[in-house]
Design a protein around this motif. Sequence first.
Motif, mmCIF file in Angstrom:
data_model
loop_
_atom_site.group_PDB
_atom_site.id
_atom_site.type_symbol
_atom_site.label_atom_id
_atom_site.label_comp_id
_atom_site.label_asym_id
_atom_site.label_seq_id
_atom_site.Cartn_x
_atom_site.Cartn_y
_atom_site.Cartn_z
ATOM 1 N N GLN A 101 -20.411 4.497 94.769
ATOM 2 C CA GLN A 101 -21.123 4.401 93.215
ATOM 3 C C GLN A 101 -20.605 4.785 91.846
ATOM 4 O O GLN A 101 -20.421 3.893 91.270
ATOM 5 C CB GLN A 101 -22.326 4.893 93.258
ATOM 6 C CG GLN A 101 -23.376 5.047 94.578
ATOM 7 C CD GLN A 101 -24.343 6.494 94.520
ATOM 8 O OE1 GLN A 101 -24.664 6.503 94.139
ATOM 9 N NE2 GLN A 101 -25.812 5.956 95.259
ATOM 10 N N THR A 102 -19.741 5.389 92.335
ATOM 11 C CA THR A 102 -19.052 5.346 90.898
ATOM 12 C C THR A 102 -18.166 4.908 90.854
ATOM 13 O O THR A 102 -17.264 4.483 89.840
ATOM 14 C CB THR A 102 -18.385 7.126 90.579
ATOM 15 O OG1 THR A 102 -17.149 7.059 91.833
ATOM 16 C CG2 THR A 102 -18.914 8.041 91.725
ATOM 17 N N TYR A 103 -17.378 4.345 92.011
ATOM 18 C CA TYR A 103 -16.883 3.073 91.537
ATOM 19 C C TYR A 103 -16.964 1.237 90.891
ATOM 20 O O TYR A 103 -16.412 0.136 91.155
ATOM 21 C CB TYR A 103 -15.824 2.213 92.973
ATOM 22 C CG TYR A 103 -14.985 2.948 93.819
ATOM 23 C CD1 TYR A 103 -14.662 4.223 92.936
ATOM 24 C CD2 TYR A 103 -14.492 3.317 94.921
ATOM 25 C CE1 TYR A 103 -13.501 5.330 93.142
ATOM 26 C CE2 TYR A 103 -13.199 3.839 95.766
ATOM 27 C CZ TYR A 103 -12.584 5.200 94.873
ATOM 28 O OH TYR A 103 -12.589 6.451 94.806
ATOM 29 N N GLU A 104 -18.057 0.975 91.105
ATOM 30 C CA GLU A 104 -19.277 -0.103 90.709
ATOM 31 C C GLU A 104 -18.960 -0.022 89.174
ATOM 32 O O GLU A 104 -19.301 0.610 88.709
ATOM 33 C CB GLU A 104 -20.552 -0.038 91.685
ATOM 34 C CG GLU A 104 -20.781 -0.165 92.225
ATOM 35 C CD GLU A 104 -22.006 -0.195 92.820
ATOM 36 O OE1 GLU A 104 -22.948 0.052 92.411
ATOM 37 O OE2 GLU A 104 -22.807 0.748 93.804
ATOM 38 N N GLU A 105 -18.323 -1.424 88.982
ATOM 39 C CA GLU A 105 -17.805 -1.799 87.656
ATOM 40 C C GLU A 105 -17.411 -0.637 86.393
ATOM 41 O O GLU A 105 -17.256 -0.236 85.657
ATOM 42 C CB GLU A 105 -19.248 -1.843 86.173
ATOM 43 C CG GLU A 105 -20.579 -3.279 87.289
ATOM 44 C CD GLU A 105 -21.053 -3.497 86.656
ATOM 45 O OE1 GLU A 105 -22.154 -2.711 85.804
ATOM 46 O OE2 GLU A 105 -21.922 -3.996 87.401
ATOM 47 N N SER A 106 -15.797 -0.232 87.557
ATOM 48 C CA SER A 106 -15.255 0.995 87.306
ATOM 49 C C SER A 106 -14.148 0.085 85.972
ATOM 50 O O SER A 106 -13.730 -0.554 86.522
ATOM 51 C CB SER A 106 -14.757 2.044 88.457
ATOM 52 O OG SER A 106 -13.851 3.081 87.204
ATOM 53 N N LEU A 107 -14.189 1.814 85.248
ATOM 54 C CA LEU A 107 -13.109 0.406 83.951
ATOM 55 C C LEU A 107 -11.809 1.639 84.258
ATOM 56 O O LEU A 107 -10.828 0.999 84.284
ATOM 57 C CB LEU A 107 -13.345 0.862 82.805
ATOM 58 C CG LEU A 107 -14.830 0.893 81.794
ATOM 59 C CD1 LEU A 107 -14.787 0.859 80.477
ATOM 60 C CD2 LEU A 107 -14.528 -1.038 82.293
ATOM 61 N N ASP A 108 -11.740 2.224 85.601
ATOM 62 C CA ASP A 108 -10.899 2.972 86.570
ATOM 63 C C ASP A 108 -9.782 2.321 86.968
ATOM 64 O O ASP A 108 -10.501 2.253 88.538
ATOM 65 C CB ASP A 108 -10.444 4.292 86.495
ATOM 66 C CG ASP A 108 -9.864 5.335 86.230
ATOM 67 O OD1 ASP A 108 -8.874 5.374 84.878
ATOM 68 O OD2 ASP A 108 -9.341 5.856 86.813
ATOM 69 N N CYS A 109 -8.569 1.970 86.647
ATOM 70 C CA CYS A 109 -8.393 0.701 87.724
ATOM 71 C C CYS A 109 -8.715 0.404 88.272
ATOM 72 O O CYS A 109 -9.003 -0.195 89.735
ATOM 73 C CB CYS A 109 -7.303 1.925 88.714
ATOM 74 S SG CYS A 109 -6.227 2.870 88.077
ATOM 75 N N PRO A 110 -9.417 -1.238 87.610
ATOM 76 C CA PRO A 110 -10.940 -1.893 88.931
ATOM 77 C C PRO A 110 -9.669 -2.227 89.217
ATOM 78 O O PRO A 110 -8.442 -3.732 89.618
ATOM 79 C CB PRO A 110 -11.271 -2.570 87.566
ATOM 80 C CG PRO A 110 -9.732 -2.277 86.369
ATOM 81 C CD PRO A 110 -9.266 -1.170 86.497
ATOM 82 N N GLY A 111 -10.523 -2.474 90.446
ATOM 83 C CA GLY A 111 -10.136 -3.855 91.489
ATOM 84 C C GLY A 111 -9.226 -3.015 93.397
ATOM 85 O O GLY A 111 -8.714 -2.984 93.983
ATOM 86 N N LEU A 112 -8.816 -1.487 92.804
ATOM 87 C CA LEU A 112 -7.927 -0.992 93.844
ATOM 88 C C LEU A 112 -8.951 -0.278 94.947
ATOM 89 O O LEU A 112 -8.814 0.018 96.029
ATOM 90 C CB LEU A 112 -7.322 0.251 92.923
ATOM 91 C CG LEU A 112 -6.226 0.989 94.031
ATOM 92 C CD1 LEU A 112 -5.814 0.421 94.459
ATOM 93 C CD2 LEU A 112 -5.469 2.310 92.807
#
Length: 313
Positions: A182-193
């Motif tokens: 859930q934290t990966y969704e729309e994250s600004l930290d290395c997006p796409g990784l």
Amino acid sequence: MPAESSASRVRVAAVDEQHAAIALALRSLPAENRGQLLDAVGRPQSHPLGPLDGLVVLERRGRLAAAAWAQPSPGKIAALWPPEWRTRRPEGATADEVRMLRVVTDACDAAGVGLIQALLEDEADPRCASLAAAGFRRIATLEYLGRSLPSGSESLRSDGAELRFESLSEAGYERLKRVVQQTYEESLDCPGLGEARRLDDVLTGYRATGSYDPENWLVAADAQGDVGVLILAEHPASDQAELVYMGLSRRGRGRGLGKALVAEAVRRAAAIGAEHLMVAVDRANTPAKRVYEAAGFVAWTQRLVLVRSAERR
């Protein structure tokens, strides 16, 4: 399979040249930091890539001219030490470096490695072009930050945010895994990784960082339920702790909860006796950088991150 040209040959390092080749590939790493890494080469591993299967050399006129190494890392990942030259990098080196990198990536593909990651100091490094030609893409510039830890009852303010924390032992692996996703969704930290790696492999990599303690893997929840994750690792040899991962779900963002997570990380790192707490953050992730800087973290270096995933063959 060796890559040939009229003047040079690229191939996986032979047994009798592995020592010289790995020393050359690691030339940018201070000698005092090589011991633990090289010790791991001789230990039994479950990684699909053998310890030196991705050690590649460029031979010119019968002599070792350059070396690169895909170092097996937990979670079906390889950390790439990009081509290093025995003497000054020659004119027109890009073509030879691309040949070397293709032998490296062929070895990783054959072994089922999911992701190869390279770190360079900045975009001025001429090997950026070689990596791009070999299928690597730039995903982020990481800033490495650190701060000293408080003693006694000193603590950070978290603006009254009320979160409860449950360790991995209490929350269970599947719950923690679900919140990480859930934290990966729309994250600004290395997006796409995140899409380039299986989540189980990512967590395996986190677990191999420093000294693993499930009590320092935490799910954060508010009155409505889970909102974030905090993962810490201890590095006893250097008296440091590392904030391996910190993330908030979309519901938890914009509410000042990042301050509460960092405050908890500082408190727990101090409690285990660490003197410093380190973290890496995507330079483009402005909200996270502001939280860290407000908590006393200071940047000390940066690295350009380039990756090649198995899907990009």
